[in-house]
Design a protein around this motif. Sequence first.
Motif, short mmCIF file in Angstrom:
data_model
loop_
_atom_site.label_atom_id
_atom_site.label_comp_id
_atom_site.label_asym_id
_atom_site.label_seq_id
_atom_site.Cartn_x
_atom_site.Cartn_y
_atom_site.Cartn_z
N LYS A 151 0.75 -1.04 -0.21
CA LYS A 151 -0.38 0.03 -0.27
C LYS A 151 1.02 1.76 0.05
O LYS A 151 0.39 2.49 -0.52
CB LYS A 151 -0.77 -0.25 1.44
N ALA A 174 0.96 4.26 -2.92
CA ALA A 174 0.80 5.70 -2.37
C ALA A 174 1.45 6.13 -3.15
O ALA A 174 1.52 7.89 -3.86
CB ALA A 174 0.93 5.19 -1.55
N ASN A 175 2.56 5.53 -3.35
CA ASN A 175 4.26 6.62 -3.77
C ASN A 175 4.35 6.69 -5.09
O ASN A 175 4.16 7.95 -5.36
CB ASN A 175 5.55 6.32 -2.58
N THR A 200 1.45 8.72 -6.22
CA THR A 200 1.97 10.53 -6.20
C THR A 200 2.91 11.05 -6.59
O THR A 200 2.45 12.17 -7.79
CB THR A 200 1.95 10.58 -4.16
N TYR A 249 -4.93 0.92 -9.46
CA TYR A 249 -4.43 1.53 -7.78
C TYR A 249 -5.27 3.06 -8.21
O TYR A 249 -5.97 4.16 -7.75
CB TYR A 249 -2.92 2.10 -7.55
N VAL A 250 -4.64 3.81 -9.46
CA VAL A 250 -4.96 5.33 -9.77
C VAL A 250 -5.86 5.36 -10.60
O VAL A 250 -6.56 6.93 -10.32
CB VAL A 250 -3.59 6.06 -10.37
N TYR A 305 -6.05 7.48 0.30
CA TYR A 305 -5.00 6.85 -0.84
C TYR A 305 -4.15 7.30 -1.33
O TYR A 305 -3.05 6.00 -1.21
CB TYR A 305 -5.92 6.17 -2.20
N LEU A 306 -4.09 8.49 -1.54
CA LEU A 306 -2.44 9.19 -1.32
C LEU A 306 -1.42 9.55 -0.70
O LEU A 306 -0.20 9.30 -0.71
CB LEU A 306 -2.67 10.16 -2.60
N LYS A 307 -2.01 10.33 0.61
CA LYS A 307 -1.65 10.90 1.51
C LYS A 307 0.08 11.80 1.35
O LYS A 307 0.42 11.66 1.84
CB LYS A 307 -0.47 9.09 2.54
N ASN A 308 -0.52 12.93 0.10
CA ASN A 308 -0.14 13.96 0.00
C ASN A 308 -0.78 14.75 -0.38
O ASN A 308 -1.31 14.61 -1.09
CB ASN A 308 1.03 13.42 -1.55
#
Length: 163
Positions: free
Chosen positions: A18, A22-23, A26, A47-48, A69-72
């Motif tokens: 995950k 996510a990285n 991003t 995913y995206v 999902y992205l955490k940014n």
Amino acid sequence: MRHRKKFNHLGRKVGHRKAMLANMATSLVMHKRIKTTVAKAKALRVYVEPLITKSKEDTTHSRRTVFGYLKNKEAVTELFREISVKVADRPGGYTRILKTGNRLGDNAEMCIIELVDYNENMLTATEEKTKKTRRRRGGKKNVEAPVAEAPATEAPAAEKAEE
């Protein structure tokens, strides 16, 4: 049993997978194109693409869902401000995977995954190539036609002279 579970685990545990996706998502949103292996690119596409679809509707709920999902924060604002406007009329298929060959170290299949609407080279190439011709037997007849007509006009005159 793992019946009908098609997700590629990529040889990683859940937390690592995950975080990696996510990285990568991003990086894809920020840079519009990244270089990775084919297996990771196919997992990243799954995913995206739903996140890009969700970004078409700019609400607080969809922003919070995408942020989960992205955490940014910067990637979320980039996705909702620029990318969602550019892909608003596209019904899906926001990414493209271009295979580039094998990596020297471990012979892994490498590729470039990119957002479709951000590759100006391919967009201009499709606009220029509008006319297509079919391959058929006999070659081109347009070039032969003027040459064949010139002797044909002389032939009736020669026939009249013989009479």
